[in-house]
Design a protein around this motif. Structure first.
Motif, PDB file in Angstrom:
ATOM      1  N   GLU A 405      50.550 -59.821  44.090  1.00  0.00           N
ATOM      2  CA  GLU A 405      50.307 -58.541  44.752  1.00  0.00           C
ATOM      3  C   GLU A 405      49.000 -57.953  44.223  1.00  0.00           C
ATOM      4  O   GLU A 405      48.811 -57.830  43.019  1.00  0.00           O
ATOM      5  N   HIS A 407      47.890 -54.991  44.358  1.00  0.00           N
ATOM      6  CA  HIS A 407      47.999 -53.536  44.354  1.00  0.00           C
ATOM      7  C   HIS A 407      49.145 -53.155  43.427  1.00  0.00           C
ATOM      8  O   HIS A 407      49.937 -53.993  43.002  1.00  0.00           O
ATOM      9  N   ASN A 408      49.242 -51.861  43.125  1.00  0.00           N
ATOM     10  CA  ASN A 408      50.406 -51.347  42.419  1.00  0.00           C
ATOM     11  C   ASN A 408      51.167 -50.389  43.334  1.00  0.00           C
ATOM     12  O   ASN A 408      50.827 -50.234  44.512  1.00  0.00           O
ATOM     13  N   ASP A 409      52.179 -49.719  42.814  1.00  0.00           N
ATOM     14  CA  ASP A 409      53.042 -48.897  43.659  1.00  0.00           C
ATOM     15  C   ASP A 409      52.324 -47.692  44.256  1.00  0.00           C
ATOM     16  O   ASP A 409      52.785 -47.121  45.255  1.00  0.00           O
ATOM     17  N   GLU A 410      51.203 -47.296  43.675  1.00  0.00           N
ATOM     18  CA  GLU A 410      50.482 -46.131  44.201  1.00  0.00           C
ATOM     19  C   GLU A 410      50.085 -46.344  45.661  1.00  0.00           C
ATOM     20  O   GLU A 410      50.118 -45.407  46.462  1.00  0.00           O
ATOM     21  N   LEU A 412      51.664 -47.677  48.023  1.00  0.00           N
ATOM     22  CA  LEU A 412      52.772 -47.447  48.946  1.00  0.00           C
ATOM     23  C   LEU A 412      52.845 -45.993  49.406  1.00  0.00           C
ATOM     24  O   LEU A 412      53.402 -45.696  50.464  1.00  0.00           O
ATOM     25  N   GLN A 413      52.261 -45.078  48.635  1.00  0.00           N
ATOM     26  CA  GLN A 413      52.199 -43.676  49.055  1.00  0.00           C
ATOM     27  C   GLN A 413      51.351 -43.509  50.307  1.00  0.00           C
ATOM     28  O   GLN A 413      51.513 -42.537  51.059  1.00  0.00           O
ATOM     29  N   LYS A 456      43.547 -52.814  39.926  1.00  0.00           N
ATOM     30  CA  LYS A 456      44.459 -52.419  41.009  1.00  0.00           C
ATOM     31  C   LYS A 456      44.584 -50.901  41.121  1.00  0.00           C
ATOM     32  O   LYS A 456      45.586 -50.378  41.608  1.00  0.00           O
TER      33      LYS A 456
END
Length: 534
Positions: A405, A407-410, A412-413, A456
């Protein structure tokens, strides 16, 4: 959303814009954009967003000032539709109905005629041998004058090489050659072809005419399933390799031949068939030699498809490939104008429609280049500590990959991302750090993103009610770092009449430098380029 996909009038003569903030004086050229701009003729309306007639836009930037102009592409499709005041040429999602003036027998038998291919080139601006063209995904392009957006001659790829279509996303090497991919089909089967168009010759500028002479197919890849080849929108190129991803968005050729009789438009013959593997075809772009790497469904949580690639580069025996990936290829057919024009009272339906769409996210695949008979089985071949993606040979000749992946969870915002762009001139096919993209927290993009692929981490430009176009990077003349320059994006304001503006961001800080407000309405578009010194 309806105002994002409404018909507008063209502005053929350049008009001034209102500058807020500062547009750097070193920017000298034209930002050229393409996309649908007319969605009906007479009482007949198009079904799908992709079907709208191509409208070309030009933001000319010089000495801190910006002018705007636009023109409809005078394609054969546009001209014929205008003359008849109805839709007479079929498009991706709209089937042209038989002429009502014909008698009943003529209308019946017209369904058995092979429909003419559209030349409504509404996807992108592309460049071959120094000339600009607008392109879609058929065998036709139109040459364009980038100074005044005048439509010039129609160009048929099949008159130069044996292909029936070509993508609207070519790549360019540092010697000036262009590379693309196109399909061909016949008695011997269905093939994906890699095309090379040589650099312009010294005397080419003296002749004002289209020139694809010297174009050749450097490699032909047979479709895994000849009756159901894969749809593709783009491909990846590094300094020495081209990668074609054969994905499980399938074109049913039998339905394609019958779709006019059945009264179905082209997008009805595209099907998402996740039971099929995704196959990476690796081609040495200098020799045309092919190697294949298979990505089976059992190695990832869901099947994969990609419309747009980010970048690819070689690193000590590995080919690193970054792309925007989704898990449901059926999304392409969902962008009907009916879905996109829901009224405010249908808010729950709009939310439901958005939630039904898959999120495209950046992923990295790492392909080992030094695979042979001695390669051990069932071991991770990605030995570099720089990557968490894996690749294993499960049996001789087959390498299976799992992605990292990017990217990180940020992210997804902001709903995932699409329309990725990099500092193409200096970093395409080479190790890089940054890319720019649109965030999709809405059916249409509602933010601009800058991604650092090393850390990321994200930088974000986002304001409620503003819908940005694909960001395009323009390097500063004295650039010493990858992100020295600006990012350009056209911002659509559907809640404000004639509120569209050209946004100029500092690419390093991702903060606004200035904007050029345009006193006309502009619809949401697709792709664009910056023409330096245009």
């Amino acid at each position: 959303m309806a105002n994002l996909v409404r018909s507008v009038e063209e502005t053929p003569d350049p008009i001034p814009t209102t500058i807020k903030g500062t547009v750097p004086a070193w920017i000298n050229g034209s930002f050229l954009r393409n996309g649908p701009g007319k969605f009906e003729f007479g009482k007949e309306r198009y079904t799908h967003w992709f079907d709208g007639m191509a409208m070309m836009h030009r933001f000319h930037i010089c000495d801190g000032d910006v002018t705007y102009s636009s023109r409809f592409l005078r394609s054969d499709s546009y001209v014929r539709n205008s003359e008849k005041d109805r839709i007479v040429v079929s498009e991706f999602g709209t089937l042209a109905m038989p002429d009502p003036c014909k008698n009943i027998f003529a209308r019946f038998f017209s369904r058995f005629q092979v429909p003419k291919t559209t030349d409504n080139a509404s996807v992108n601006f592309v460049k071959y041998k120094g000339d600009y063209y607008v392109s879609t995904e058929t065998n036709y392009m139109r040459r364009i004058d980038p100074q005044n957006l005048e439509t010039k001659e129609k160009v048929d790829w099949s008159q130069y090489i044996a292909v029936n279509s070509a993508t609207a996303h070519p790549h360019y090497d540092r010697e000036g050659a262009s590379y693309n991919m196109g399909n061909s089909y016949g008695k011997s089967g269905f093939f994906y072809n890699i095309i090379r168009v040589p650099p312009p010759e010294e005397k080419a500028a003296e002749v004002d005419s289209a020139d694809l002479s010297g174009a050749k197919v450097i490699c032909s890849i047979a479709a895994t399933e000849s009756r159901k080849p894969s749809y593709y929108h783009s491909f990846v190129m590094s300094e020495n390799y081209i990668v074609f991803v054969e994905q499980p968005i399938k074109l049913d050729l039998l339905k394609f031949m019958l779709y006019r009789i059945q009264g179905k438009s082209f997008h009805k013959v595209m099907t998402w068939e996740p039971q099929h593997d995704t196959v990476f075809h690796l081609v040495n772009r200098h020799t045309g030699k092919v190697r294949e790497f298979s990505l089976p469904r059992c190695k990832i949580s869901t099947p994969m498809f990609a419309l747009h690639q980010i970048n690819a580069f070689e690193d000590n025996g590995f080919l690193v490939m970054d792309m925007c990936c989704g898990d449901d290829g059926a999304v392409i057919g969902d962008f009907t104008l009916e879905n996109l024009r829901r009224e405010a009272g249908e808010e729950m339906d709009k939310v439901s429609f958005y939630n039904s769409l898959c999120r495209n996210l950046p992923r990295r695949y790492v392909l080992p280049l030094n695979v042979d008979e001695q390669t051990p089985l069932d071991q991770n071949l990605v030995t570099s500590p720089n990557y968490t993606a894996t690749a294993k040979m499960t049996k001789p000749g087959e390498v299976y990959m799992n992605h990292e992946e990017l990217h990180n969870d940020e992210l997804l915002q902001y709903g995932g991302l699409e329309f990725p762009q990099i500092n193409y001139e200096s970093f395409n096919g080479r190790p890089y750090r940054y890319f720019y993209a649109c965030g999709f927290g809405h059916v249409f993009s509602d933010s601009l993103l800058k991604m650092d692929v090393h850390t990321k981490e994200l930088k974000v430009w986002r304001y409620p009610g503003l819908y940005p176009s694909e960001p395009v990077f323009v390097a500063s003349p004295k650039a010493t770092e990858e992100d020295d320059g600006v990012v350009l994006s056209v911002i659509i304001t559907p809640r404000e009449e004639k509120g569209t503006f050209l946004l100029v961001l500092d690419a390093k800080t991702f903060t606004e430098l200035g904007r050029a407000e345009v006193p006309v309405n502009i619809p949401y578009g697709t792709h664009g380029v910056f023409n330096m010194m245009g």
